[in-house]
Design a protein around this motif. Sequence first.
Motif, PDB file in Angstrom:
ATOM      1  N   GLN A 356      41.224 -58.094  76.524  1.00 45.74           N
ATOM      2  CA  GLN A 356      40.580 -59.086  77.412  1.00 45.74           C
ATOM      3  C   GLN A 356      41.369 -60.387  77.429  1.00 45.74           C
ATOM      4  N   HIS A 357      41.844 -60.772  76.269  1.00 45.31           N
ATOM      5  CA  HIS A 357      42.598 -62.018  76.207  1.00 45.31           C
ATOM      6  C   HIS A 357      43.952 -61.899  76.901  1.00 45.31           C
ATOM      7  N   GLN A 359      44.579 -60.009  79.584  1.00 46.25           N
ATOM      8  CA  GLN A 359      44.308 -60.110  81.021  1.00 46.25           C
ATOM      9  C   GLN A 359      44.077 -61.566  81.416  1.00 46.25           C
ATOM     10  N   ARG A 360      43.309 -62.249  80.643  1.00 48.92           N
ATOM     11  CA  ARG A 360      43.033 -63.660  80.971  1.00 48.92           C
ATOM     12  C   ARG A 360      44.315 -64.486  80.904  1.00 48.92           C
ATOM     13  N   ARG A 363      46.298 -63.964  84.120  1.00 47.08           N
ATOM     14  CA  ARG A 363      45.747 -64.719  85.247  1.00 47.08           C
ATOM     15  C   ARG A 363      46.130 -66.195  85.156  1.00 47.08           C
ATOM     16  N   LEU A 364      46.013 -66.739  83.971  1.00 45.16           N
ATOM     17  CA  LEU A 364      46.344 -68.154  83.802  1.00 45.16           C
ATOM     18  C   LEU A 364      47.832 -68.416  84.052  1.00 45.16           C
TER      19      LEU A 364
END
Length: 451
Positions: A356-357, A359-360, A363-364
């Motif tokens: 999850q981290h 993927q985030r 995006r950032l």
Amino acid sequence: MIFDQTHNDVISVSALNRMARDLLESGLPALWIGGEISNLTLAASGHAYFLLKDGSAQIRCVMFRHKLAGLGFRPGEGMQVELKGLVTLYEARGEYQINVDSMRSAGLGRLFEAYEKLKQKLTAEGLFDAARKRPIPAHPAAIGIVTSPAAAALRDVVTTLRRRMPSIPVILYPAQVQGQGSAEQLAAAIQRAGERREVEVLIVCRGGGSIEDLWSFNEEVVARAVAACPIPVVSGVGHETDFTICDFVADRRAPTPTAAAELVSPSREHLQGQVELARRHLARALGRLLTDKAQRLDFLSRRLKHPGEHLRRQRETLRLAEERLRRQLQGLFEQRRWRLQLAESRLGRHRPDLAQHVQRLDRLSEALHRAGDNGLNRRRLTLVRLAGTLEAMNPQAVLQRGYAIVQKADGRAVRSPLELLNRERVTLQLAEGRTEAIIEHPAGAQPELPF
């Protein structure tokens, strides 16, 4: 003198006494007067106050200290004297008195006159000056005595010298101290002592007596022998109240022969006391020094060790240090191990979701790139606009179009023809360099400001 005084001319008591004093002092010269001293008072100031009387009258007298000191004898109660003085009046009490200048014992007028005459003569020659007085040696190697071998004064002096310092040699220079030819003998003895130089100090002495008995010491030949003597001279003539010319010329005066002996000789008892005191001080100082050195030696001996003992102590110190280091490292390792286990336990409970981290984070990262590109484009457009504006305001660009900047000698730019003087040198700043010019105003023309 007759005073013409009216009823209203009233004078004070002090004015009357002053007039009476003036009359006495101007009307009577200094007189020699004979009589008996009575009611003698020696004041703390050194002045003498007394009555001079005969069988039927008396008068008050005062003799001031500086006059009294030069008499050569001490006035006494009931003494018959002849005195010379000025008759005056003591205004404060209205008392008639005599201010005494000189005094002599009655019947000895010629001797006292000769005494005073010689004293004044030698004083004028400087023989009494304190500057010519020499110091008496504190520890003379030998002492000389000028006196009669039969004089009681000799026995007193020798007895005193033997008592005070028997180790000092005493040399007698015999001379008759009284009678016909005694003055010449005294002078010869003093001269002989000076020529032989056997002693370091010389005593001239005799016992007490009348003024006639002591007169040899008032003779000029004796005074000049004392003054010329190369050895310091101590005069011990008569009693304390007797003053002779020899006393004034000598380097020191002693009131009696015994006092003269005490003056020239150190006291054996006093020196022994000083030596004993110095010995005690030295003993105490040496005792303190030895004690300090002993303590210092003990201190150094305690610090001084055998090299083997020193090495043994160092090995023991090193072993103890090694043991402390080993225990400290072991404790440190245990502490770190326990903290690592605790961190692993806490990490296991709070482990994050890595997918999850990730993927985030993607995006950032994409959003960051887009924002960076947009911001860079905006900054590029702003830079282009500012460059155009700067180019439009560049004075060099204006000069490229054919314009010039006119500057005075101090570098200021000229904005008006009124600022320029005829024949003034100016600098022209052109696009491709500088040149100079001289201002020429047409004859009669005045520079005008452009409208």
